[in-house]
Scaffold this motif. Sequence first.
Motif, mmCIF file in Angstrom:
data_model
loop_
_atom_site.group_PDB
_atom_site.id
_atom_site.type_symbol
_atom_site.label_atom_id
_atom_site.label_comp_id
_atom_site.label_asym_id
_atom_site.label_seq_id
_atom_site.Cartn_x
_atom_site.Cartn_y
_atom_site.Cartn_z
ATOM 1 N N GLU A 36 38.884 46.929 55.685
ATOM 2 C CA GLU A 36 39.760 45.804 56.017
ATOM 3 C C GLU A 36 40.895 45.628 55.013
ATOM 4 O OE1 GLU A 36 37.284 42.333 56.358
ATOM 5 O OE2 GLU A 36 36.274 43.077 58.144
ATOM 6 N N THR A 37 40.657 46.012 53.750
ATOM 7 C CA THR A 37 41.641 45.753 52.697
ATOM 8 C C THR A 37 42.398 46.998 52.242
ATOM 9 O OG1 THR A 37 39.997 46.058 50.945
ATOM 10 C CG2 THR A 37 40.307 43.797 51.807
ATOM 11 N N GLY A 38 41.966 48.174 52.673
ATOM 12 C CA GLY A 38 42.617 49.398 52.222
ATOM 13 C C GLY A 38 42.234 49.796 50.812
ATOM 14 N N ARG A 39 41.176 49.222 50.296
ATOM 15 C CA ARG A 39 40.658 49.534 48.963
ATOM 16 C C ARG A 39 39.474 50.472 49.094
ATOM 17 N NH1 ARG A 39 42.953 47.597 44.159
ATOM 18 N NH2 ARG A 39 44.149 45.746 44.654
ATOM 19 N N THR A 40 39.125 51.136 47.996
ATOM 20 C CA THR A 40 37.902 51.927 47.978
ATOM 21 C C THR A 40 36.742 51.018 47.610
ATOM 22 O OG1 THR A 40 38.064 52.515 45.635
ATOM 23 C CG2 THR A 40 39.161 53.994 47.228
ATOM 24 N N ARG A 41 35.536 51.486 47.913
ATOM 25 C CA ARG A 41 34.336 50.733 47.511
ATOM 26 C C ARG A 41 34.348 50.549 45.998
ATOM 27 N NH1 ARG A 41 28.629 53.350 48.567
ATOM 28 N NH2 ARG A 41 29.221 53.193 50.736
ATOM 29 N N ASN A 42 34.701 51.592 45.261
ATOM 30 C CA ASN A 42 34.728 51.518 43.800
ATOM 31 C C ASN A 42 35.702 50.451 43.309
ATOM 32 O OD1 ASN A 42 33.972 52.894 41.130
ATOM 33 N ND2 ASN A 42 36.199 52.822 41.064
ATOM 34 N N GLU A 43 36.899 50.411 43.890
ATOM 35 C CA GLU A 43 37.881 49.401 43.479
ATOM 36 C C GLU A 43 37.341 47.990 43.694
ATOM 37 O OE1 GLU A 43 42.188 51.477 44.278
ATOM 38 O OE2 GLU A 43 41.040 50.821 46.025
ATOM 39 N N LEU A 44 36.696 47.771 44.812
ATOM 40 C CA LEU A 44 36.147 46.444 45.096
ATOM 41 C C LEU A 44 35.019 46.078 44.145
ATOM 42 C CD1 LEU A 44 36.196 46.617 48.978
ATOM 43 C CD2 LEU A 44 37.705 45.262 47.511
ATOM 44 N N ILE A 45 34.185 47.048 43.797
ATOM 45 C CA ILE A 45 33.092 46.784 42.856
ATOM 46 C C ILE A 45 33.655 46.439 41.483
ATOM 47 C CG2 ILE A 45 31.162 47.847 41.618
ATOM 48 C CD1 ILE A 45 30.541 49.343 44.284
ATOM 49 N N VAL A 46 34.674 47.162 41.033
ATOM 50 C CA VAL A 46 35.306 46.855 39.741
ATOM 51 C C VAL A 46 35.898 45.448 39.769
ATOM 52 C CG1 VAL A 46 37.220 47.452 38.195
ATOM 53 C CG2 VAL A 46 35.719 49.243 39.074
ATOM 54 N N MET A 47 36.563 45.097 40.873
ATOM 55 C CA MET A 47 37.133 43.760 40.996
ATOM 56 C C MET A 47 36.045 42.686 40.978
ATOM 57 S SD MET A 47 40.050 44.527 43.822
ATOM 58 C CE MET A 47 40.654 42.849 43.889
ATOM 59 N N ALA A 48 34.935 42.951 41.654
ATOM 60 C CA ALA A 48 33.835 41.987 41.689
ATOM 61 C C ALA A 48 33.219 41.816 40.301
ATOM 62 C CB ALA A 48 32.775 42.425 42.695
ATOM 63 N N LEU A 49 33.064 42.914 39.572
ATOM 64 C CA LEU A 49 32.529 42.822 38.203
ATOM 65 C C LEU A 49 33.480 42.037 37.304
ATOM 66 C CD1 LEU A 49 31.093 46.409 37.697
ATOM 67 C CD2 LEU A 49 29.792 44.277 37.743
ATOM 68 N N GLU A 50 34.769 42.294 37.429
ATOM 69 C CA GLU A 50 35.748 41.557 36.633
ATOM 70 C C GLU A 50 35.684 40.064 36.950
ATOM 71 O OE1 GLU A 50 39.881 42.287 37.528
ATOM 72 O OE2 GLU A 50 40.372 42.031 35.416
ATOM 73 N N PHE A 51 35.589 39.736 38.232
ATOM 74 C CA PHE A 51 35.483 38.334 38.649
ATOM 75 C C PHE A 51 34.236 37.693 38.044
ATOM 76 C CE2 PHE A 51 33.973 35.053 41.567
ATOM 77 C CZ PHE A 51 35.107 34.267 41.714
ATOM 78 N N ALA A 52 33.114 38.412 38.112
ATOM 79 C CA ALA A 52 31.863 37.876 37.567
ATOM 80 C C ALA A 52 31.972 37.659 36.064
ATOM 81 C CB ALA A 52 30.705 38.821 37.887
ATOM 82 N N LEU A 53 32.552 38.609 35.344
ATOM 83 C CA LEU A 53 32.692 38.466 33.894
ATOM 84 C C LEU A 53 33.629 37.320 33.525
ATOM 85 C CD1 LEU A 53 32.838 42.225 32.876
ATOM 86 C CD2 LEU A 53 30.964 40.618 32.431
ATOM 87 N N ASP A 54 34.705 37.145 34.283
ATOM 88 C CA ASP A 54 35.649 36.063 34.012
ATOM 89 C C ASP A 54 35.053 34.691 34.313
ATOM 90 O OD1 ASP A 54 37.580 37.852 33.211
ATOM 91 O OD2 ASP A 54 38.735 37.753 35.080
ATOM 92 N N ASN A 55 34.061 34.626 35.179
ATOM 93 C CA ASN A 55 33.486 33.340 35.607
ATOM 94 C C ASN A 55 32.031 33.182 35.198
ATOM 95 O OD1 ASN A 55 35.720 32.088 37.335
ATOM 96 N ND2 ASN A 55 35.639 34.209 38.002
ATOM 97 N N LEU A 56 31.630 33.957 34.235
ATOM 98 C CA LEU A 56 30.246 33.967 33.767
ATOM 99 C C LEU A 56 29.882 32.664 33.058
ATOM 100 C CD1 LEU A 56 27.681 35.694 33.293
ATOM 101 C CD2 LEU A 56 28.732 36.425 31.166
ATOM 102 N N GLU A 57 28.711 32.183 33.362
ATOM 103 C CA GLU A 57 28.176 31.010 32.669
ATOM 104 C C GLU A 57 26.775 31.369 32.197
ATOM 105 O OE1 GLU A 57 26.758 26.471 33.709
ATOM 106 O OE2 GLU A 57 28.362 27.375 34.893
ATOM 107 N N ILE A 58 26.554 31.328 30.896
ATOM 108 C CA ILE A 58 25.246 31.636 30.325
ATOM 109 C C ILE A 58 24.546 30.322 30.031
ATOM 110 C CG2 ILE A 58 24.010 32.702 28.396
ATOM 111 C CD1 ILE A 58 26.425 34.621 28.147
ATOM 112 N N THR A 59 23.323 30.179 30.537
ATOM 113 C CA THR A 59 22.549 28.962 30.297
ATOM 114 C C THR A 59 21.363 29.284 29.404
ATOM 115 O OG1 THR A 59 21.236 29.300 32.277
ATOM 116 C CG2 THR A 59 23.213 27.970 32.502
ATOM 117 N N LYS A 60 20.973 28.323 28.632
ATOM 118 C CA LYS A 60 19.812 28.463 27.742
ATOM 119 C C LYS A 60 18.677 27.650 28.344
ATOM 120 C CE LYS A 60 22.451 30.037 24.248
ATOM 121 N NZ LYS A 60 22.394 31.069 23.337
ATOM 122 N N GLU A 61 17.785 28.330 29.052
ATOM 123 C CA GLU A 61 16.667 27.632 29.690
ATOM 124 C C GLU A 61 15.383 27.915 28.967
ATOM 125 O OE1 GLU A 61 16.974 27.026 34.082
ATOM 126 O OE2 GLU A 61 18.126 28.876 33.857
#
Length: 67
Positions: free
Chosen positions: A42-67
């Motif tokens: 749908e986006t004209g991207r490779t699976r790899n490109e999307l996975i890298v983007m998803a990892l970057e998004f996760a790292l930028d929005n990461l919240e570490i909790t101390k439970e």
Amino acid sequence: MIPRNPVSAFKVTPKKYAAASTVISVRVPKDMAQAQDTLADETGRTRNELIVMALEFALDNLEITKE
């Protein structure tokens, strides 16, 4: 802890990285791989490109909790 960036949506944007890369192997459920392939089509991207983007998004929005 408050996320570094407010999370609204995962946005597919122009390519960002041009540097050297490394290979990482992961196992994902088949339905997740199929969803990635559909999004890639749908986006004209490779699976790899999307996975890298998803990892970057996760790292930028990461919240570490101390439970």
